[in-house]
Design a protein around this motif. Structure first.
Motif, PDB file in Angstrom:
ATOM      1  N   GLY A  23      -4.524  -0.543   2.032  1.00 60.27           N
ATOM      2  CA  GLY A  23      -5.634  -0.715   2.960  1.00 60.27           C
ATOM      3  C   GLY A  23      -5.649  -2.112   3.534  1.00 60.27           C
ATOM      4  O   GLY A  23      -4.826  -2.961   3.174  1.00 60.27           O
ATOM      5  N   GLU A  24      -6.593  -2.338   4.448  1.00 56.99           N
ATOM      6  CA  GLU A  24      -6.692  -3.645   5.084  1.00 56.99           C
ATOM      7  C   GLU A  24      -7.515  -4.622   4.257  1.00 56.99           C
ATOM      8  O   GLU A  24      -7.421  -5.831   4.452  1.00 56.99           O
ATOM      9  CB  GLU A  24      -7.309  -3.484   6.477  1.00 56.99           C
ATOM     10  N   LYS A  25      -8.330  -4.109   3.328  1.00 63.17           N
ATOM     11  CA  LYS A  25      -9.216  -4.979   2.550  1.00 63.17           C
ATOM     12  C   LYS A  25      -8.555  -5.422   1.256  1.00 63.17           C
ATOM     13  O   LYS A  25      -7.827  -4.657   0.626  1.00 63.17           O
ATOM     14  CB  LYS A  25     -10.521  -4.246   2.237  1.00 63.17           C
ATOM     15  N   SER A  26      -8.843  -6.659   0.878  1.00 62.55           N
ATOM     16  CA  SER A  26      -8.366  -7.163  -0.406  1.00 62.55           C
ATOM     17  C   SER A  26      -9.330  -6.718  -1.497  1.00 62.55           C
ATOM     18  O   SER A  26     -10.459  -6.285  -1.226  1.00 62.55           O
ATOM     19  CB  SER A  26      -8.280  -8.685  -0.371  1.00 62.55           C
ATOM     20  N   VAL A  27      -8.893  -6.860  -2.766  1.00 60.40           N
ATOM     21  CA  VAL A  27      -9.776  -6.483  -3.861  1.00 60.40           C
ATOM     22  C   VAL A  27     -11.024  -7.361  -3.874  1.00 60.40           C
ATOM     23  O   VAL A  27     -12.120  -6.901  -4.243  1.00 60.40           O
ATOM     24  CB  VAL A  27      -9.019  -6.550  -5.216  1.00 60.40           C
ATOM     25  N   GLU A  87     -13.640  12.184 -14.335  1.00 60.43           N
ATOM     26  CA  GLU A  87     -15.064  12.077 -13.995  1.00 60.43           C
ATOM     27  C   GLU A  87     -15.711  10.865 -14.637  1.00 60.43           C
ATOM     28  O   GLU A  87     -16.600  10.239 -14.060  1.00 60.43           O
ATOM     29  CB  GLU A  87     -15.784  13.355 -14.428  1.00 60.43           C
ATOM     30  N   SER A  88     -15.270  10.543 -15.847  1.00 60.55           N
ATOM     31  CA  SER A  88     -15.867   9.376 -16.512  1.00 60.55           C
ATOM     32  C   SER A  88     -15.533   8.099 -15.753  1.00 60.55           C
ATOM     33  O   SER A  88     -16.253   7.104 -15.830  1.00 60.55           O
ATOM     34  CB  SER A  88     -15.381   9.269 -17.956  1.00 60.55           C
ATOM     35  N   LEU A  89     -14.411   8.116 -15.020  1.00 53.62           N
ATOM     36  CA  LEU A  89     -14.015   6.935 -14.254  1.00 53.62           C
ATOM     37  C   LEU A  89     -14.706   6.862 -12.900  1.00 53.62           C
ATOM     38  O   LEU A  89     -15.080   5.795 -12.434  1.00 53.62           O
ATOM     39  CB  LEU A  89     -12.502   6.953 -14.029  1.00 53.62           C
ATOM     40  N   ILE A  90     -14.871   8.004 -12.247  1.00 52.33           N
ATOM     41  CA  ILE A  90     -15.286   7.966 -10.843  1.00 52.33           C
ATOM     42  C   ILE A  90     -16.743   8.326 -10.603  1.00 52.33           C
ATOM     43  O   ILE A  90     -17.274   8.026  -9.538  1.00 52.33           O
ATOM     44  CB  ILE A  90     -14.396   8.900  -9.996  1.00 52.33           C
ATOM     45  N   ILE A 100     -13.880  -0.063  -9.949  1.00 54.52           N
ATOM     46  CA  ILE A 100     -13.439  -0.466  -8.608  1.00 54.52           C
ATOM     47  C   ILE A 100     -11.942  -0.755  -8.603  1.00 54.52           C
ATOM     48  O   ILE A 100     -11.232  -0.377  -7.673  1.00 54.52           O
ATOM     49  CB  ILE A 100     -14.246  -1.696  -8.142  1.00 54.52           C
ATOM     50  N   ILE A 101     -11.460  -1.421  -9.657  1.00 54.53           N
ATOM     51  CA  ILE A 101     -10.024  -1.687  -9.752  1.00 54.53           C
ATOM     52  C   ILE A 101      -9.261  -0.370  -9.791  1.00 54.53           C
ATOM     53  O   ILE A 101      -8.209  -0.216  -9.151  1.00 54.53           O
ATOM     54  CB  ILE A 101      -9.704  -2.528 -11.014  1.00 54.53           C
ATOM     55  N   PHE A 102      -9.799   0.613 -10.533  1.00 53.47           N
ATOM     56  CA  PHE A 102      -9.139   1.914 -10.601  1.00 53.47           C
ATOM     57  C   PHE A 102      -9.070   2.545  -9.218  1.00 53.47           C
ATOM     58  O   PHE A 102      -8.050   3.104  -8.814  1.00 53.47           O
ATOM     59  CB  PHE A 102      -9.875   2.839 -11.558  1.00 53.47           C
ATOM     60  N   ASN A 103     -10.173   2.438  -8.462  1.00 52.40           N
ATOM     61  CA  ASN A 103     -10.186   2.997  -7.104  1.00 52.40           C
ATOM     62  C   ASN A 103      -9.253   2.244  -6.161  1.00 52.40           C
ATOM     63  O   ASN A 103      -8.780   2.789  -5.169  1.00 52.40           O
ATOM     64  CB  ASN A 103     -11.611   2.961  -6.539  1.00 52.40           C
ATOM     65  N   ILE A 222      -7.933   2.341 -19.956  1.00 52.95           N
ATOM     66  CA  ILE A 222      -7.014   2.879 -18.949  1.00 52.95           C
ATOM     67  C   ILE A 222      -6.574   1.772 -17.991  1.00 52.95           C
ATOM     68  O   ILE A 222      -5.378   1.556 -17.767  1.00 52.95           O
ATOM     69  CB  ILE A 222      -7.696   4.009 -18.152  1.00 52.95           C
ATOM     70  N   VAL A 223      -7.557   1.059 -17.429  1.00 51.83           N
ATOM     71  CA  VAL A 223      -7.235  -0.010 -16.481  1.00 51.83           C
ATOM     72  C   VAL A 223      -6.431  -1.114 -17.167  1.00 51.83           C
ATOM     73  O   VAL A 223      -5.488  -1.670 -16.589  1.00 51.83           O
ATOM     74  CB  VAL A 223      -8.525  -0.567 -15.851  1.00 51.83           C
TER      75      VAL A 223
END
Length: 377
Positions: A23-27, A87-90, A100-103, A222-223
């Motif tokens: 994407g165009e956006k940074s973290v 689901e627990s993540l999102i 957010i890092i996962f996304n 996970i992350v």
């Protein structure tokens, strides 16, 4: 960690930064949109370094790894499971930095959250396998039905079995991570009598697999595992069940906030009694914390606010192999229980049984002693 290791990590991160992101956006921009400051991000990086067992001087490298995580292609397969791990993540009304890092990760294929469906989804999957062959991380959610060639689970318009799809995908993956207890050890689908022959991922493919079990596992675990792969280009050190030691190196019992009550002989005798109101140890009402390796009490769930033992119910041992069978009954202690697991190797089984036997004997002795000297009785 010596300076040569740090230099090697910096070189790896620099090479990843040259790859195209998604994407165009940074973290940093994404985090800011969700109300997190740069200071919050650096605090998170420091906490993540501690969790991974790395020196605090690695905090800037952790932050940089998160910033380039959108360069790491991830393919996520769903096999025999309930989608609870995803689901627990999102499903969060107020996302954490971990979510957010996962996304932000370059998720090339994920049945549950991708917009594509049907043939378009299949085309995305095949394209990801070819375009990122040898580079992508494969995350697997769910056990693998193996009976009758795996025909108890078929996926997609070509009716490919989950077993075939897993083997085909794993063959091109740079690393394989089993997310959740089902993909790690089979989960409830593998509970006796296991009519579909479900197995863990590591039992059906011929390459290293790191297990991140839990029902569901912590988002941080996970992350953290994915960030470790980004940093080092390798899997972290593991225990006898291929679980990362940074997350599963200690028993629930060792980290439990109620441990002081256990040592003092203060137990909940039944749910709702005075012991429960005073936060006493839950061992006598079935807590499996002494037999379970995980960091739940440290990382917690629901925005880091709580975990089952804090909420008043004992641990059910969900990050252990065959826990549906070996940890039952769930509302009773297991001090005299014989542990056995067909899914683990002989050495691991022997070591685990020894640990559990020692813990069980100690608990029986302690419980008997407390029954005589419990100061609350």
């Amino acid at each position: 960690m010596n300076e040569a290791t740090i230099a090697k990590i910096k070189e790896r991160l620099a090479s990843l930064r040259k790859l195209p992101g998604i994407g165009e956006k940074s973290v940093a921009q994404v985090l800011e949109e969700h109300g997190f400051t740069r200071r919050d991000f650096l605090k998170w990086s420091a906490a993540m370094a501690v969790m991974l067992g790395l020196p605090t001087k690695f905090s800037p490298l952790i932050a940089e790894a998160a910033e380039v995580s959108d360069r790491l292609p991830v393919v996520w397969l769903h096999l025999a499971e309930c989608t609870g791990c995803s689901e627990s993540l999102i499903r969060n009304d107020s996302p954490t930095i971990d979510n957010i890092i996962f996304n932000f990760i370059n998720l090339q294929y994920h049945d549950t959250i991708m917009a594509a469906a049907g043939w378009q989804a299949e085309e995305n999957y095949e394209e990801a396998l070819e375009k990122f062959a040898g580079r992508f991380v494969l995350c697997v959610e769910g056990g693998v039905p193996t009976k009758d060639g795996g025909e108890f689970l078929t996926i997609g318009p070509n009716a490919e079995t989950g077993l075939e799809k897993l083997k085909r995908t794993a063959a091109k993956a740079a690393a394989v991570i089993s997310v959740g207890t089902c993909s790690s050890f089979g989960g409830i689908q593998a509970a006796a009598p296991n009519p579909t022959g479900v197995k863990g991922v590591y039992q059906v493919i011929n390459k290293p697999v790191i297990n991140v079990p839990g029902c569901p596992p912590s988002a941080k675990n996970i992350v953290g595992t994915i960030l470790y792969v980004i940093l080092f280009g390798a899997l972290p050190a593991v225990d006898n069940f291929n679980r990362p030691k940074f997350a599963y190196g200690l028993r629930i019992h060792d980290l439990c906030e109620r441990r002081g009550h256990f040592d003092a002989g203060e137990f909940v005798e039944q749910f709702g009694d005075n012991g429960a109101e005073n936060g006493f140890c839950l061992y006598k009402v079935g807590c499996k914390g002494p037999y379970t390796f995980n960091n739940c009490s440290r990382e917690r769930f629901n925005q880091h606010t709580s975990w089952p033992v804090q909420a008043g119910h004992g641990c059910i041992g969900c990050s252990e192999p065959d826990f549906w069978d070996s940890m039952a009954p769930y509302e009773e202690p297991l001090a005299n229980h014989k542990f056995a697991s067909a899914s683990v190797d002989a050495t691991a089984d022997k070591v685990g049984a020894t640990i559990l036997t020692v813990a069980g004997v100690a608990i029986v002795a302690h419980a008997a002693l407390s029954a005589i000297k419990n100061p609350k009785e």
